[in-house]
Design a protein around this motif. Sequence first.
Motif, PDB file in Angstrom:
ATOM      1  N   HIS A 150       0.835  -1.209   0.000  1.00 32.60           N
ATOM      2  CA  HIS A 150       0.000   0.000   0.000  1.00 32.60           C
ATOM      3  C   HIS A 150       0.870   1.259   0.000  1.00 32.60           C
ATOM      4  N   ALA A 151       1.887   1.279   0.853  1.00 26.06           N
ATOM      5  CA  ALA A 151       2.752   2.459   0.930  1.00 26.06           C
ATOM      6  C   ALA A 151       3.533   2.650  -0.367  1.00 26.06           C
ATOM      7  N   MET A 152       4.068   1.566  -0.898  1.00 31.63           N
ATOM      8  CA  MET A 152       4.880   1.659  -2.109  1.00 31.63           C
ATOM      9  C   MET A 152       4.051   2.056  -3.323  1.00 31.63           C
ATOM     10  N   LEU A 153       2.916   1.388  -3.533  1.00 26.22           N
ATOM     11  CA  LEU A 153       2.109   1.665  -4.717  1.00 26.22           C
ATOM     12  C   LEU A 153       1.405   3.006  -4.640  1.00 26.22           C
ATOM     13  N   SER A 154       1.005   3.429  -3.439  1.00 28.34           N
ATOM     14  CA  SER A 154       0.396   4.757  -3.323  1.00 28.34           C
ATOM     15  C   SER A 154       1.426   5.833  -3.623  1.00 28.34           C
ATOM     16  N   ALA A 155       2.678   5.627  -3.194  1.00 29.14           N
ATOM     17  CA  ALA A 155       3.736   6.585  -3.513  1.00 29.14           C
ATOM     18  C   ALA A 155       3.976   6.632  -5.016  1.00 29.14           C
ATOM     19  N   ALA A 156       4.114   5.459  -5.632  1.00 25.19           N
ATOM     20  CA  ALA A 156       4.373   5.407  -7.071  1.00 25.19           C
ATOM     21  C   ALA A 156       3.221   6.004  -7.866  1.00 25.19           C
ATOM     22  N   THR A 157       1.987   5.726  -7.457  1.00 23.50           N
ATOM     23  CA  THR A 157       0.823   6.170  -8.222  1.00 23.50           C
ATOM     24  C   THR A 157       0.478   7.632  -7.972  1.00 23.50           C
ATOM     25  N   TYR A 158       0.267   7.999  -6.702  1.00 20.82           N
ATOM     26  CA  TYR A 158      -0.209   9.342  -6.404  1.00 20.82           C
ATOM     27  C   TYR A 158       0.860  10.409  -6.649  1.00 20.82           C
ATOM     28  N   LEU A 159       2.130  10.069  -6.438  1.00 22.96           N
ATOM     29  CA  LEU A 159       3.177  11.046  -6.724  1.00 22.96           C
ATOM     30  C   LEU A 159       3.323  11.266  -8.229  1.00 22.96           C
ATOM     31  N   THR A 160       3.199  10.194  -8.999  1.00 26.28           N
ATOM     32  CA  THR A 160       3.261  10.335 -10.459  1.00 26.28           C
ATOM     33  C   THR A 160       2.087  11.150 -10.981  1.00 26.28           C
ATOM     34  N   LEU A 161       0.876  10.817 -10.533  1.00 30.47           N
ATOM     35  CA  LEU A 161      -0.306  11.554 -10.975  1.00 30.47           C
ATOM     36  C   LEU A 161      -0.272  13.003 -10.494  1.00 30.47           C
ATOM     37  N   GLY A 162       0.225  13.221  -9.275  1.00 32.14           N
ATOM     38  CA  GLY A 162       0.342  14.583  -8.772  1.00 32.14           C
ATOM     39  C   GLY A 162       1.271  15.418  -9.629  1.00 32.14           C
ATOM     40  N   ALA A 163       2.391  14.820 -10.050  1.00 30.46           N
ATOM     41  CA  ALA A 163       3.334  15.544 -10.905  1.00 30.46           C
ATOM     42  C   ALA A 163       2.715  15.864 -12.262  1.00 30.46           C
ATOM     43  N   LEU A 164       1.979  14.907 -12.827  1.00 33.52           N
ATOM     44  CA  LEU A 164       1.347  15.130 -14.125  1.00 33.52           C
ATOM     45  C   LEU A 164       0.285  16.222 -14.059  1.00 33.52           C
ATOM     46  N   LEU A 165      -0.571  16.154 -13.049  1.00 34.61           N
ATOM     47  CA  LEU A 165      -1.628  17.162 -12.909  1.00 34.61           C
ATOM     48  C   LEU A 165      -1.054  18.537 -12.616  1.00 34.61           C
ATOM     49  N   ALA A 166       0.009  18.578 -11.838  1.00 31.81           N
ATOM     50  CA  ALA A 166       0.615  19.865 -11.494  1.00 31.81           C
ATOM     51  C   ALA A 166       1.120  20.591 -12.737  1.00 31.81           C
TER      52      ALA A 166
END
Length: 240
Positions: A150-166
């Motif tokens: 959960h910690a690893m995949l949430s970091a990989a997913t939400y950080l990537t999506l956050g960077a794209l949306l930003a």
Amino acid sequence: MFSLTRWTPAWRLPEFNTLVAFLVISGMLFAFVKIADEMAEGETVHFDEAVLLALRQPGDLARPVGPWWLEAAMVDITALGGWTVLTLLTVVVLAYLAITARRGAAALVLAAVAGGALLSSALKVGFARPRPELVDHLVNVSSASFPSGHAMLSAATYLTLGALLARTESRRSVRALIFGVGVVLTLVIGVSRVYLGVHYPTDVLAGWCLGASWALMCWLVARWLRPRGDETDAAAAEPG
């Protein structure tokens, strides 16, 4: 006559972001290796157990600290890092990126999520750390404990999506808010796993380190492989 060349600050150079990313990746990978080594040698047992016990009612290890609604909230929050939610979110994002012909962004998201999932599963099998038995599990689990998926995949997913949306926003404050939401989601999902008694704190710390470093590595590869002149993909591949 002498002409003065305009000086460009180092942090505005394209190479600066790459250098910082390499340094951050190196630091997080070193932290992961250190945590894994200490865990394998049993050096983290006292810390892990002390944190788990601190989050349970004295004399009743089946009940977490805090009001009843906090446990319910943690169950809801932890679902945000589960396979179902992350898969649905990834499919929706990939569909949107495919429709808008943003090939580089789609490849980045797919690599970050799918690659992170495979890496997490392989490491769980390799380390084969049992789940905590000191306290009751407040949600169902079936896989090994280290690192926290959960910690690893949430970091990989939400950080990537956050960077794209930003990257879709020109205002720094809005970009910071968007990326900050990704960071906060990653943190609270990891905390929920410890609160619910299904992970040791070191499982979550290792998952954060590896997931964030994996997301950064995917971003670096996307920058290197993108075609020249592909402005849409270039913007999508830049972090917030």
